[in-house]
Motif scaffolding. Structure first.
Motif, short mmCIF file in Angstrom:
data_model
loop_
_atom_site.label_atom_id
_atom_site.label_comp_id
_atom_site.label_asym_id
_atom_site.label_seq_id
_atom_site.Cartn_x
_atom_site.Cartn_y
_atom_site.Cartn_z
N GLN A 181 0.86 -1.18 0.00
CA GLN A 181 0.00 0.00 0.00
C GLN A 181 0.90 1.23 0.00
O GLN A 181 1.86 1.30 0.76
N ILE A 182 0.56 2.16 -0.85
CA ILE A 182 1.33 3.40 -0.98
C ILE A 182 0.43 4.56 -0.60
O ILE A 182 -0.64 4.75 -1.20
N HIS A 183 0.82 5.32 0.40
CA HIS A 183 0.06 6.49 0.84
C HIS A 183 0.87 7.74 0.51
O HIS A 183 2.05 7.83 0.87
N ASN A 184 0.24 8.69 -0.16
CA ASN A 184 0.94 9.96 -0.39
C ASN A 184 0.66 10.91 0.77
O ASN A 184 -0.49 11.22 1.07
N GLY B 40 -3.06 12.07 1.38
CA GLY B 40 -3.94 11.17 2.11
C GLY B 40 -4.63 10.12 1.27
O GLY B 40 -5.57 9.47 1.73
N GLN B 41 -4.17 9.90 0.04
CA GLN B 41 -4.78 8.89 -0.83
C GLN B 41 -3.97 7.59 -0.76
O GLN B 41 -2.83 7.56 -0.31
N GLN B 42 -4.59 6.52 -1.25
CA GLN B 42 -3.95 5.20 -1.17
C GLN B 42 -3.90 4.53 -2.53
O GLN B 42 -4.88 4.51 -3.27
N PHE B 43 -2.74 4.00 -2.86
CA PHE B 43 -2.54 3.19 -4.06
C PHE B 43 -2.25 1.76 -3.63
O PHE B 43 -1.56 1.53 -2.62
#
Length: 709
Positions: free
Chosen positions: A42-45, A435-438
């Protein structure tokens, strides 16, 4: 003044680690301890993010635009290649791999910041001449020259000052009423100014020369002191040609080939009666350098690869693959690759495109800004400096590059482009709110535990969840900060043993990598420290730690500010800010012996102990947050005792022990209750017993009467 810049440098080490199993790596022959599998990530900016996709070019009427990358179904995503490049760079630094992704080129310099610096010395006593290409060789025909005031030129050709001042380039001025290098009658004045002969233009006369102009870099000649006032008259020479060496001409072309000046001159070369007017300097009877103006940009003596070689030639030696090569793949450009190592290897790690979770992404356009930066020619930062009293640069005998360029993570702020900047130079970024998730995936095949551990360490900086990666556009402005977490792992061991808890096995692999690197540092023996305490790793972790302020992390606003900072009195401050971390020095002629490796079962047990200790520390950190001030000071002191008691105790930890004792005593002892005082003395005496240090013993002994009975 101090130099401000959004980037810093991880120092370049002369230690380069080539894993001893490099000749055994294959997609077809499994390692006995190899592991294959998949990692879900999971990648969070944690800041605004722009991963570049479709681009709209700028024009004189509209700034350019960079859209966020999208998949064919219009989903925002981060390409696997972008993630791979980001992670490979971390692995290169962490594993002491080579610094090789640098194009070899000779940079140019024109530095007039000081009257007696290396550039001023290089530019003394210029000669003039005509550049031609004859019989397959570049040559210069030497000639004499005199200077002529611009006012004489505009009067002679009937040009108004206003029209003259508008034409800033040599091309524009030739294309007025003058023509290219016209014949002109002149006489030489008796007056000599600044060591140069002056000439007067005449309507007619026996002495004929060619009028040569080199453009106007600043204000017009009527603007007073500091403005360029003179152009040149070159003689029509019949002197013998001097052949220019291919090395000197290569340096000239790398600097001038894509400039407007060369694009003006080169197509005319075959039609010029004399040739292209140039200034040049000699070394003996040879041409040392040349340019299209008197104070021309000169090619440095050392190329970028020369500077890398001064740290270690092994950085550019592609015979043996390093850790990053073995994990992500490589193609050797060595003319005679090692017979035991393949000339190319496909990477054993495949990173899949990571897709955004949200179906309604919060997107916005940034301010119009400029994404430009100082080039590697700015030697105070890009060349490693030391306290010698003068700046190091590529004209010296053995300069060294500063190292890997990394952007310090910091608060996001895209300031509008300064007034006066053309829209053609401006750009807007389509940015995704923080605050988004990839969700992504990493698939790997036949990695050894140390290699898998290096990959896992790079994902999370060794489990340091407060640290951030930087990716995409706008990194100088704080965009692109990412946190990565492994959420699930599916692992298969080549030895057919049960993988057990997959995340625990990953922890064991990470420990295998850390142990391997620690053993390398101990084997080298030039630094009595752990791998984490080397300048390279300290710098990597520091620049990945978010800064709460942008002060000192912004570009200077005007080019002249960089020039003003490029004086010797600023050297100490630049070293402190940009070259503080020391590189690991190592005799690169020595051979690193294979490191004995621990088996996975032992590593898993050690990893479990480490996890338990980490959980205990996290619980203690939570207790610290709720504790009184007095209790927090005691907890810090007790934690430091544990640190210097451990097998991994560093010299800096032992050195700082007295500071913890003194701080707790001087700031809080009078507020301790009896039990806290007892803990203070027990901890202090325990530290003293370990250190056996006279200063610590003396400090405690002088205050013994304050100890509880």
């Amino acid at each position: 003044m101090s130099v401000s810049a959004p980037y810093r440098f991880v120092p370049l080490s002369s230690l380069i680690v080539f894993p001893h199993w490099a000749d055994q790596v294959s997609h077809d022959r499994p390692f006995s301890d190899g592991i294959s599998g998949e990692l879900n990530i999971q990648i969070h900016n944690t800041s605004a993010l722009c991963v570049g996709g479709k681009q709209e070019r700028s024009s004189e009427h509209q700034a350019g635009k960079v859209h966020f990358y999208r998949t064919p179904d219009n989903t925002l995503a981060i390409p696997g290649t972008s993630l791979k490049g980001m992670l490979r760079n971390v692995v290169e630094i962490a594993s002491f791999s080579r610094f090789k992704q640098v194009e070899d080129q000779k940079l140019g310099v024109r530095d007039i910041s000081e009257a007696n610096n290396f550039y001023a010395k290089e530019m003394r006593n210029p000669s003039a001449g005509w550049l031609n290409f004859r019989n397959g060789k570049w040559t210069i025909t030497p000639c004499g020259f005199v200077r002529v005031h611009q006012e004489q030129i505009i009067n002679h050709f009937g040009i108004s000052y206003a029209d003259w001042e508008k034409q800033k380039t040599a091309k524009a001025r030739y294309n007025t009423k003058i023509g290219t290098c016209p014949k002109i009658a002149y006489e030489i004045q008796d007056e000599v100014r600044n060591g140069k002969r002056l000439g007067n233009l005449l309507k007619s006369g026996e002495q004929i020369g060619r009028l040569v102009m080199t453009g106007q870099p600043g204000r017009g000649f009527q603007s007073g002191r500091g403005a360029k006032k003179y152009e040149f008259i070159f003689q029509e020479s019949t002197d013998a040609d001097i052949v220019i060496s291919s090395e000197v001409m290569s340096g000239f072309m790398q600097i001038h080939e894509h400039t407007t000046e060369w694009e003006f001159w080169f197509p005319k070369l075959g039609n010029l009666e004399m040739g292209i007017p140039v200034f040049w300097h000699k070394e003996g009877s040879n041409v040392r350098s040349l340019g299209l103006a008197m104070m021309y940009k000169v090619a440095y003596k050392n190329s970028l690869h020369d500077a890398i070689n001064h740290t270690s030639p092994k950085h550019l030696d592609t015979h043996l693959p390093d850790m990053a090569d073995l994990i992500f793949g490589y193609i050797s450009d060595a003319e005679t690759p090692s017979s035991s190592v393949p000339a190319a290897l496909k990477g054993r790690v495949n990173i899949v495109t990571a897709h955004l979770d949200s179906k309604q992404p919060p997107l916005s356009w940034s301010n119009k800004t400029v994404l430009s930066a100082p080039k590697p020619t700015y030697y105070p930062l890009y060349i490693r400096q030391d306290a010698t009293g003068a700046f190091n640069q590529l004209m010296q005998k053995s300069p060294r590059l500063s190292g890997w360029k990394r952007y310090q993570t910091k608060p996001t702020l895209i300031s509008p482009a300064p007034d006066g900047i053309s829209l053609k130079a401006q750009v807007q970024l389509e940015q995704l709110a923080e605050g988004q998730q990839f969700n992504g995936k990493i698939v790997f095949h036949n990695l050894r535990p140390i290699e898998l551990g290096a990959l896992v360490w790079a994902l999370t900086f060794g489990g340091r969840d407060k640290l951030r990666h930087s990716l995409g556009m706008g990194k100088p402005y704080g965009l692109g900060q990412l946190r990565i977490a492994v959420t699930q792992a599916r692992l298969r061991r080549n030895d057919q043993q049960d993988s057990g808890d997959a995340l625990s096995l990953l922890d064991a692999c990470q420990l295998a990598f850390e142990t391997y690197m620690n053993d390398i540092i101990k084997m080298v023996g030039v630094q009595k420290t752990d791998w984490l305490e080397t300048g390279e790793i300290k710098a990597l972790l520091e620049y990945a730690t978010p800064s709460h302020a942008s002060s000192g992390l912004e570009y200077l606003k005007k080019p002249e500010e960089y020039a003003r900072a490029r004086v010797a009195e600023n050297l100490e401050g630049i070293i402190k800010e940009f070259h503080a971390h020391k590189p690991t020095e190592y005799d690169d002629n020595a051979t690193l012996a294979p490191i004995p490796e621990q088996d996975l079962s032992s590593l898993m047990a050690l990893a479990a102990e480490k996890q338990a200790a980490q959980a205990q520390q996290e619980a203690r950190d939570r207790d610290r947050e709720d504790a009184s001030t007095e209790e927090q000071y005691l907890m810090d002191l007790e934690d430091h005792l544990k640190k210097i008691t451990s097998d991994a105790a560093t010299s800096s930890a032992k050195k700082n022990a007295l500071k913890f004792i003194k701080t707790a005593f001087e700031e809080q002892y009078e507020y301790f209750d009896d039990k806290q005082k007892q803990r203070f003395w027990e901890t202090g005496e325990a530290i003293n017993a370990i250190l056996n240090d006279k200063t610590t013993s003396k400090f405690l002994k002088k205050r013994t009467e304050l100890a509880p009975n």
